[in-house]
Write an enzyme that holds these catalytic residues in place. Sequence first.
Site, short mmCIF file in Angstrom:
data_model
loop_
_atom_site.label_atom_id
_atom_site.label_comp_id
_atom_site.label_asym_id
_atom_site.label_seq_id
_atom_site.Cartn_x
_atom_site.Cartn_y
_atom_site.Cartn_z
N PRO A 12 0.98 -1.32 -0.03
CA PRO A 12 -0.03 0.09 0.12
C PRO A 12 0.96 1.17 0.09
O PRO A 12 1.75 1.35 0.79
CB PRO A 12 -0.85 -0.13 1.02
CG PRO A 12 0.09 -0.81 1.93
CD PRO A 12 0.91 -1.91 1.30
N MET A 13 0.66 2.31 -0.98
CA MET A 13 1.25 3.45 -0.72
C MET A 13 0.43 4.51 -1.09
O MET A 13 0.07 4.71 -2.39
CB MET A 13 2.52 3.33 -1.67
CG MET A 13 3.79 2.46 -1.42
SD MET A 13 5.09 2.32 -2.36
CE MET A 13 4.22 1.71 -3.83
N CYS A 97 3.00 3.33 9.77
CA CYS A 97 2.98 4.50 9.24
C CYS A 97 3.71 5.61 10.23
O CYS A 97 3.43 5.76 11.52
CB CYS A 97 1.84 5.45 8.96
SG CYS A 97 2.11 6.90 8.32
N ARG A 221 8.05 0.52 -3.70
CA ARG A 221 8.73 1.54 -4.63
C ARG A 221 9.15 0.62 -5.64
O ARG A 221 9.24 1.34 -6.97
CB ARG A 221 9.87 2.43 -3.72
CG ARG A 221 9.18 3.35 -2.87
CD ARG A 221 10.08 3.86 -1.74
NE ARG A 221 10.94 2.86 -1.13
CZ ARG A 221 11.92 2.80 -0.30
NH1 ARG A 221 12.42 4.05 0.05
NH2 ARG A 221 12.39 1.50 0.38
C1 LIG Z 1 4.87 7.36 -0.84
C2 LIG Z 1 5.05 6.27 -0.08
C3 LIG Z 1 3.48 6.13 0.52
C4 LIG Z 1 3.41 5.03 1.39
N1 LIG Z 1 2.12 4.85 2.01
C5 LIG Z 1 1.73 3.74 2.91
C6 LIG Z 1 0.52 3.29 3.33
O1 LIG Z 1 -0.43 4.22 2.98
N2 LIG Z 1 0.49 2.17 4.07
C7 LIG Z 1 1.58 1.52 4.40
O2 LIG Z 1 1.26 0.52 5.21
N3 LIG Z 1 2.56 1.98 3.87
C8 LIG Z 1 2.98 2.79 3.11
N4 LIG Z 1 4.31 3.03 2.90
C9 LIG Z 1 5.35 2.25 2.94
C10 LIG Z 1 5.27 1.01 2.09
O3 LIG Z 1 4.33 0.10 2.02
C11 LIG Z 1 6.40 0.19 2.26
O4 LIG Z 1 6.43 -0.41 3.43
C12 LIG Z 1 8.04 0.87 2.16
O5 LIG Z 1 8.07 1.80 0.99
C13 LIG Z 1 9.06 -0.11 2.11
O6 LIG Z 1 8.97 -1.17 0.98
P1 LIG Z 1 9.77 -0.72 -0.58
O7 LIG Z 1 11.08 -0.75 -0.07
O8 LIG Z 1 9.49 -1.96 -1.38
O9 LIG Z 1 9.11 0.67 -1.12
C14 LIG Z 1 4.53 3.97 1.66
C15 LIG Z 1 5.73 4.26 1.29
C16 LIG Z 1 5.90 5.54 0.37
C17 LIG Z 1 7.45 5.50 -0.32
#
Ligand SMILES: Cc1cc2nc3c(=O)[nH]c(=O)nc-3n(C[C@H](O)[C@H](O)[C@H](O)COP(=O)(O)O)c2cc1C
Length: 318
Positions: A12-13, A97, A221
């Site tokens: 989720p992002m 978060c 990401r």
């Molecule tokens: C722009 C952005 C928004 C995010 N929004 C959420 C969110 O709404 N809920 C959540 O659990 N994590 C959120 N995250 C965290 C990501 O889900 C994930 O845990 C984190 O980016 C690490 O994983 P990755 O290295 O694959 O990006 C967000 C991350 C980014 C960069």
Amino acid sequence: MSAAADRLALAPMAGLTGSAFRRLIRWIGGCGTVYTEFVSSAALIRHSDRSRRLLRFEDDERPIFCQIFGADAYAMAESARIVESLGADGVDINAGCPVPKVVKQNAGAAMLRDPGLCSSIFTRVVKSVSIPVSLKMRAGLGEAEACFRIGRIAQESGICRLTLHPRTASQGYGGRADWSLIARLKSELTVPVFGNGDVTTAEQAVELLTATGADGVMIGRGAVANPTIFAETSALLDGGSPSVPDRGSILRKYMLLLMGEENPFDALNHFKQFTAYFTKGVTGGAEFRRAVNTSHDLEEISPLVEALFVGAHQHSSA
Ligand SMILES: Cc1cc2nc3c(=O)[nH]c(=O)nc-3n(C[C@H](O)[C@H](O)[C@H](O)COP(=O)(O)O)c2cc1C
């Protein structure tokens, strides 16, 4: 869906993984579960239009889990019911978060310092719905031990899947995700554990699974920069070779999906956020991002999309 795809999830992002992006991922293939952007349980039970919009999804996005956050067990349980009534396949609780606005409400990663609050929220949410409930958490707020305590409480409360992003909230996105914490969580629990953090290639996704023993991997990401990562990882796990669209087709498809969205303002913002990741390193990418960021609607951007990838799939340091 293949058994390999079942082990992969789109993170989720907020601002990135809206309905159009999730449908883009489905169009390319290879991903098991997708998650909505997080939604405030307090806003949801006030019937906020924006929160309802964030939970909107199409049938072709399934299986889909809707993510909620909050520190009030009643609001979380009611929100879970709303999620179930919308037909989602599951509900996910956000305990990760790190944003001050959320942490100040004792929600998101702040929940990790309060086992009693976690226990009451998990138990009430699980009891309030018949769909599966999952939990996504960071390692802790300030210390990385919290996730083991909270993971055990989640398991005892009937949570069906845990995803760990092994950084503390105070780390933000700095340093590297400590995958050894995923391995430890997996070894201490029987509930399925997904690992998350810093996976940007199919090879790294397989490496995370192998190194940690996790049941699955969630990618955030890395999937925005490279939406074919799930198809590539599934193929690697299955021993096949992936057939994936080129980057120009992906950009065009995403633009079309966004143009079909009901709220043009949200659609434009999602495209802006997306291009920051997707066009990094692409020839002409910096110029494209500048033009996109000053645009007022998607129609304006459409010709630029056509121009960006014409005759080229080149990468530079742009
Ligand atoms: C722009 C952005 C928004 C995010 N929004 C959420 C969110 O709404 N809920 C959540 O659990 N994590 C959120 N995250 C965290 C990501 O889900 C994930 O845990 C984190 O980016 C690490 O994983 P990755 O290295 O694959 O990006 C967000 C991350 C980014 C960069």
